[in-house]
Design a protein around this motif. Structure first.
Motif, PDB file in Angstrom:
ATOM      1  N   ILE A  53       0.836  -1.202   0.000  1.00  0.00           N
ATOM      2  CA  ILE A  53       0.000   0.000   0.000  1.00  0.00           C
ATOM      3  C   ILE A  53       0.871   1.254   0.000  1.00  0.00           C
ATOM      4  CG2 ILE A  53      -1.648   1.313   1.390  1.00  0.00           C
ATOM      5  CD1 ILE A  53      -2.916  -1.466   2.115  1.00  0.00           C
ATOM      6  N   ALA A  54       1.973   1.219   0.755  1.00  0.00           N
ATOM      7  CA  ALA A  54       2.880   2.376   0.803  1.00  0.00           C
ATOM      8  C   ALA A  54       3.521   2.646  -0.554  1.00  0.00           C
ATOM      9  CB  ALA A  54       3.957   2.153   1.859  1.00  0.00           C
ATOM     10  N   ALA A  55       3.707   1.606  -1.367  1.00  0.00           N
ATOM     11  CA  ALA A  55       4.309   1.793  -2.702  1.00  0.00           C
ATOM     12  C   ALA A  55       3.396   2.609  -3.609  1.00  0.00           C
ATOM     13  CB  ALA A  55       4.608   0.438  -3.338  1.00  0.00           C
ATOM     14  N   PHE A  62      -2.479  -3.890  -9.029  1.00  0.00           N
ATOM     15  CA  PHE A  62      -3.225  -4.892  -8.276  1.00  0.00           C
ATOM     16  C   PHE A  62      -2.262  -5.847  -7.593  1.00  0.00           C
ATOM     17  CE2 PHE A  62      -2.509  -6.816 -12.332  1.00  0.00           C
ATOM     18  CZ  PHE A  62      -2.318  -8.164 -12.075  1.00  0.00           C
ATOM     19  N   VAL A  63      -2.798  -6.557  -6.611  1.00  0.00           N
ATOM     20  CA  VAL A  63      -2.043  -7.552  -5.858  1.00  0.00           C
ATOM     21  C   VAL A  63      -2.482  -8.935  -6.330  1.00  0.00           C
ATOM     22  CG1 VAL A  63      -1.569  -8.504  -3.572  1.00  0.00           C
ATOM     23  CG2 VAL A  63      -1.846  -6.029  -3.860  1.00  0.00           C
ATOM     24  N   GLU A  77     -11.164  -7.482   5.747  1.00  0.00           N
ATOM     25  CA  GLU A  77     -10.328  -6.337   6.127  1.00  0.00           C
ATOM     26  C   GLU A  77      -9.197  -6.123   5.129  1.00  0.00           C
ATOM     27  OE1 GLU A  77     -10.850  -9.023   8.229  1.00  0.00           O
ATOM     28  OE2 GLU A  77     -12.508  -8.092   9.322  1.00  0.00           O
ATOM     29  N   ILE A  78      -8.650  -7.202   4.605  1.00  0.00           N
ATOM     30  CA  ILE A  78      -7.578  -7.090   3.614  1.00  0.00           C
ATOM     31  C   ILE A  78      -8.144  -6.582   2.296  1.00  0.00           C
ATOM     32  CG2 ILE A  78      -5.946  -8.416   2.201  1.00  0.00           C
ATOM     33  CD1 ILE A  78      -5.506 -10.183   4.738  1.00  0.00           C
ATOM     34  N   ARG A  79      -9.253  -7.142   1.873  1.00  0.00           N
ATOM     35  CA  ARG A  79      -9.881  -6.704   0.618  1.00  0.00           C
ATOM     36  C   ARG A  79     -10.227  -5.224   0.685  1.00  0.00           C
ATOM     37  NH1 ARG A  79     -13.161 -11.252   1.782  1.00  0.00           N
ATOM     38  NH2 ARG A  79     -15.040  -9.975   1.573  1.00  0.00           N
ATOM     39  N   ALA A  85      -6.940   1.691  -0.981  1.00  0.00           N
ATOM     40  CA  ALA A  85      -5.682   2.200  -1.531  1.00  0.00           C
ATOM     41  C   ALA A  85      -5.728   2.301  -3.057  1.00  0.00           C
ATOM     42  CB  ALA A  85      -4.529   1.288  -1.109  1.00  0.00           C
ATOM     43  N   GLY A  86      -6.865   1.909  -3.659  1.00  0.00           N
ATOM     44  CA  GLY A  86      -7.017   1.985  -5.107  1.00  0.00           C
ATOM     45  C   GLY A  86      -6.414   0.815  -5.859  1.00  0.00           C
ATOM     46  N   MET A  87      -6.186  -0.292  -5.143  1.00  0.00           N
ATOM     47  CA  MET A  87      -5.550  -1.467  -5.739  1.00  0.00           C
ATOM     48  C   MET A  87      -6.536  -2.616  -5.861  1.00  0.00           C
ATOM     49  SD  MET A  87      -2.005  -1.415  -3.631  1.00  0.00           S
ATOM     50  CE  MET A  87      -0.978   0.053  -3.648  1.00  0.00           C
TER      51      MET A  87
END
Length: 118
Positions: A53-55, A62-63, A77-79, A85-87
């Motif tokens: 997220i910091a990147a 996307f992850v 919570e992860i989703r 974060a827009g990912m």
């Protein structure tokens, strides 16, 4: 820009990344491999994605999450943290995710790959 590493093999509790054995779970972010904390799907928390997220979205579109030996839906919570974060998030077994990562990385996609070791 660095060349994205390749995931050459997986299993036995780790990964062979561009020819080098890396024990434990793996995070590939901004074309660099990192050790990743969670040893199992049950251990995943939103904090495990803080570096991703910091990147930011200029690095990560996307992850791609490898959830272990079988595909499992990540906790809400992860989703939500990644969505905020827009990912995007794609999840599948670690085996499938490792193969998919190699294809997407070769296409120059902006992704983070988080793989739980099997």
């Amino acid at each position: 820009m660095r060349q994205a590493p390749s995931i050459d093999a997986y299993g036995g509790g780790g990964f062979r990344v561009s020819g080098d054995w890396r024990p434990g779970s793996l995070l590939v972010l901004d074309d660099a491999p990192f050790d990743w904390r969670p040893a199992s799907f049950a251990e995943l928390t939103p904090a495990d994605f803080a570096q991703v997220i910091a990147a930011g979205t200029s690095v990560v579109e996307f992850v791609l999450l490898g959830t272990g030996a079988k595909q499992s839906m990540p906790p809400k919570e992860i989703r939500e943290a990644l969505r905020a974060a827009g990912m995007g998030l794609e999840f599948m077994s670690t085996e499938s995710a490792a193969r998919t990562y190699n294809v997407l990385a070769s296409e120059g996609r902006r992704l983070a790959c988080a793989l739980i070791a099997i």
